[in-house]
Write a protein that holds these residues in place. Structure first.
Motif, PDB file in Angstrom:
ATOM      1  N   VAL A 268       2.791  -2.920   6.342  1.00  0.00           N
ATOM      2  CA  VAL A 268       2.842  -2.209   5.059  1.00  0.00           C
ATOM      3  C   VAL A 268       4.225  -2.336   4.428  1.00  0.00           C
ATOM      4  N   ARG A 269       5.265  -2.153   5.223  1.00  0.00           N
ATOM      5  CA  ARG A 269       6.629  -2.241   4.693  1.00  0.00           C
ATOM      6  C   ARG A 269       6.978  -3.653   4.234  1.00  0.00           C
ATOM      7  N   SER A 270       6.346  -4.648   4.877  1.00  0.00           N
ATOM      8  CA  SER A 270       6.644  -6.039   4.538  1.00  0.00           C
ATOM      9  C   SER A 270       5.849  -6.529   3.335  1.00  0.00           C
ATOM     10  N   ALA A 271       4.787  -5.810   2.982  1.00  0.00           N
ATOM     11  CA  ALA A 271       3.947  -6.248   1.868  1.00  0.00           C
ATOM     12  C   ALA A 271       4.686  -6.128   0.544  1.00  0.00           C
ATOM     13  N   LYS A 272       4.436  -7.092  -0.337  1.00  0.00           N
ATOM     14  CA  LYS A 272       5.074  -7.093  -1.649  1.00  0.00           C
ATOM     15  C   LYS A 272       4.551  -5.937  -2.491  1.00  0.00           C
ATOM     16  N   ALA A 273       5.439  -5.249  -3.167  1.00  0.00           N
ATOM     17  CA  ALA A 273       5.077  -4.133  -4.038  1.00  0.00           C
ATOM     18  C   ALA A 273       5.067  -4.603  -5.484  1.00  0.00           C
ATOM     19  N   ASP A 274       3.886  -4.658  -6.105  1.00  0.00           N
ATOM     20  CA  ASP A 274       3.760  -5.041  -7.518  1.00  0.00           C
ATOM     21  C   ASP A 274       3.642  -3.785  -8.367  1.00  0.00           C
TER      22      ASP A 274
ATOM     23  N   ARG B 273       0.237  -2.438  -3.342  1.00  0.00           N
ATOM     24  CA  ARG B 273       0.588  -3.164  -2.122  1.00  0.00           C
ATOM     25  C   ARG B 273      -0.701  -3.729  -1.511  1.00  0.00           C
ATOM     26  N   VAL B 274      -0.797  -5.051  -1.398  1.00  0.00           N
ATOM     27  CA  VAL B 274      -1.919  -5.713  -0.744  1.00  0.00           C
ATOM     28  C   VAL B 274      -1.439  -6.161   0.630  1.00  0.00           C
TER      29      VAL B 274
ATOM     30  N   GLN C 242       2.943   7.360  -4.809  1.00  0.00           N
ATOM     31  CA  GLN C 242       2.705   6.576  -6.020  1.00  0.00           C
ATOM     32  C   GLN C 242       2.320   5.132  -5.703  1.00  0.00           C
ATOM     33  N   THR C 243       1.380   5.002  -4.752  1.00  0.00           N
ATOM     34  CA  THR C 243       1.007   3.663  -4.301  1.00  0.00           C
ATOM     35  C   THR C 243      -0.504   3.487  -4.274  1.00  0.00           C
ATOM     36  N   LEU C 244      -0.968   2.350  -4.796  1.00  0.00           N
ATOM     37  CA  LEU C 244      -2.337   1.909  -4.625  1.00  0.00           C
ATOM     38  C   LEU C 244      -2.307   0.857  -3.527  1.00  0.00           C
ATOM     39  N   GLY C 245      -2.898   1.160  -2.410  1.00  0.00           N
ATOM     40  CA  GLY C 245      -2.827   0.275  -1.260  1.00  0.00           C
ATOM     41  C   GLY C 245      -4.139  -0.426  -0.988  1.00  0.00           C
ATOM     42  N   VAL C 246      -4.058  -1.684  -0.586  1.00  0.00           N
ATOM     43  CA  VAL C 246      -5.235  -2.479  -0.240  1.00  0.00           C
ATOM     44  C   VAL C 246      -4.967  -3.145   1.106  1.00  0.00           C
ATOM     45  N   VAL C 247      -5.926  -3.016   2.038  1.00  0.00           N
ATOM     46  CA  VAL C 247      -5.802  -3.638   3.358  1.00  0.00           C
ATOM     47  C   VAL C 247      -6.981  -4.591   3.537  1.00  0.00           C
TER      48      VAL C 247
ATOM     49  N   VAL D 297      -9.159  -8.337  -6.281  1.00  0.00           N
ATOM     50  CA  VAL D 297      -8.046  -7.391  -6.455  1.00  0.00           C
ATOM     51  C   VAL D 297      -6.986  -8.002  -7.361  1.00  0.00           C
ATOM     52  N   ARG D 298      -6.645  -9.254  -7.124  1.00  0.00           N
ATOM     53  CA  ARG D 298      -5.605  -9.911  -7.916  1.00  0.00           C
ATOM     54  C   ARG D 298      -6.047 -10.043  -9.372  1.00  0.00           C
TER      55      ARG D 298
END
Length: 418
Positions: free
Chosen positions: A316-322, A330-331, A352-357, A411-412
């Motif tokens: 999660v921490r390594s994922a790029k934040a758009d 964060r995908v 304040q994050t929309l997260g996708v795994v 998602v993209r």
């Protein structure tokens, strides 16, 4: 017409009833295996005989099976039932698989003795075990019994537990060791008060009793029309397997008796011995070793969960934040589906994050800590586009995509259009 003189219709009725009576030979000798009889009636695939050794299903005991033979033919007896019609209440109908003998034919019947003997062990075991429970506690009265399979049941009042079951087994073991005779006999209804019946009889008139007597008197006494052993020793072993609470405030005790119990216990001992060999212990120490193995497995599972959580947090921490609106997207690509849930937990901790795994097998999930983004609705829309199923609530939703790459593309595309 003078009183006491039967008219033609009355004689006809009496004749029909007498004609339909089937002599129950098993009541005279439960150990007999063959007999000769005459066919009185044929109805569908059933025949009624003037006499039979075959026990008709009743009192929780399953019907006998076997074969009927007559001049140049034979048929399997697959079921035996008492007649349902009131005018035929003494008749016994035998269901046959194969040809049917003609009315009036002489047939020879032969029991499936192995089946009959096991039924006798079950039924005798049921009587003895029920009495044993009653002697452990008079509140443990039998309400219903079931003996149509190898694992039989007693439904008892009084809420007996595991300790009571073991106590009843001990009481019964002593009676079995003493090899007491089991006696069957008929008495008139008015004579019943002289006998210590465990349960009131369910029939009127002459009543068939089954009893076990020791030096102190009748140890067990019941009204019963079933088939039984000659002595208590032949019912061994009788074991209670487990118990459960059922409706009506009753406790159902499941037990086995005789050969079936011996085979069951032998099979389970062999399984326990094989399991013990796999764990390099003796069968006597199997439970101890299994518990130690379970404890170790729980410890390792805890360590694995912590490791997965730490690894998922790293992903999660390594994922790029758009950036999206007032927050970010964060995908997170994980390399195993077991990391999906811990990754979702880590994303829920991100404000304040929309997260996708997304996992390689297509398992996916969405989290939202944004007030204007609904995780469940977004997941549904992306799965509709990519193919798959799933759903959830505002903050968390999970699903299964047909293709992980297609889901990520959906998602993209949404991200580019937002």
């Amino acid at each position: 017409m003078p009183s006491g003189v039967a008219g033609p219709e009355r004689l006809k009725s009496v004749s029909a009833i007498v004609h339909s009576m089937t002599q129950l030979l098993f009541r005279e000798d439960a150990y007999a295996t063959s007999f000769v009889a005459r066919v009185e009636a044929v109805q569908g695939a059933q025949v009624r005989l003037d006499r039979t050794l075959f026990y008709a299903e009743a009192g929780g005991q399953a019907a006998d099976q076997g074969v009927l033979r007559w001049a140049g033919a034979e048929a399997q007896v697959t079921d035996v039932q008492k007649a349902a019609a009131e005018e035929d209440h003494h008749g016994v109908w035998h269901t046959l698989q194969g040809p049917l003998p003609p009315i009036g034919a002489t047939v020879q019947g032969e029991l499936d003795w192995r089946r009959r003997y096991r039924h006798m062990q079950r039924h005798t075991g049921e009587h003895l075990l029920a009495q044993a429970f009653l002697r452990v506690n008079p509140a443990f009265r039998v309400v219903a019994v079931g003996m149509r399979s190898a694992q039989c049941t007693l439904d008892l009042e009084g809420l007996p537990g595991e300790a009571d079951a073991r106590a009843a087994e001990n009481v019964l073991a002593e009676i079995i060791r003493r090899n007491l005779k089991i006696k069957t006999f008929d008495v008139a209804q008015e004579e019943l008060p002289a006998f210590p019946l465990r349960r009131p009889p369910q029939v009127n008139g002459r009543v068939r009793l089954v009893g076990v007597r020791d030096h102190a008197g009748w140890w067990e006494m019941s009204a019963c029309g079933g088939t039984h052993l000659r002595s208590t020793a032949f019912a061994a072993p009788v074991v209670v397997l487990h118990h459960e609470r059922i409706k009506g405030g009753l406790t159902r005790m499941t037990f086995m008796a005789g050969e079936e119990a011996g085979e069951f216990l032998g099979e389970h001992y062999r399984s326990a011995r094989e399991a013990a060999q796999l764990l390099s212990v003796s069968p006597e120490r199997l439970i101890e070793r299994v518990q130690a193995t379970l404890d170790e497995a729980a410890r390792l599972r805890g360590e694995l969960d912590r490791t997965r959580s730490e690894l998922a947090t790293t992903y999660v921490r390594s994922a790029k934040a758009d950036p999206i609106g007032d927050g970010e997207l964060r995908v997170v690509q994980v390399d195993h589906d077991a990391l999906v849930t811990p990754a979702l937990r880590a994303l829920l901790a991100c404000p304040q994050t929309l997260g996708v795994v997304i996992a390689p097998d297509g398992r996916c999930g969405v989290t939202s800590t944004l007030t204007d983004r609904h995780a469940g609705k977004l997941l549904g829309a992306w799965l509709t586009q990519a193919g798959g199923r799933g759903g959830g609530k505002t903050e968390l939703a999970q699903g299964q995509a047909q293709d992980g790459a297609a889901f990520e593309a959906a998602v993209r595309q949404w991200r580019e259009q937002s």
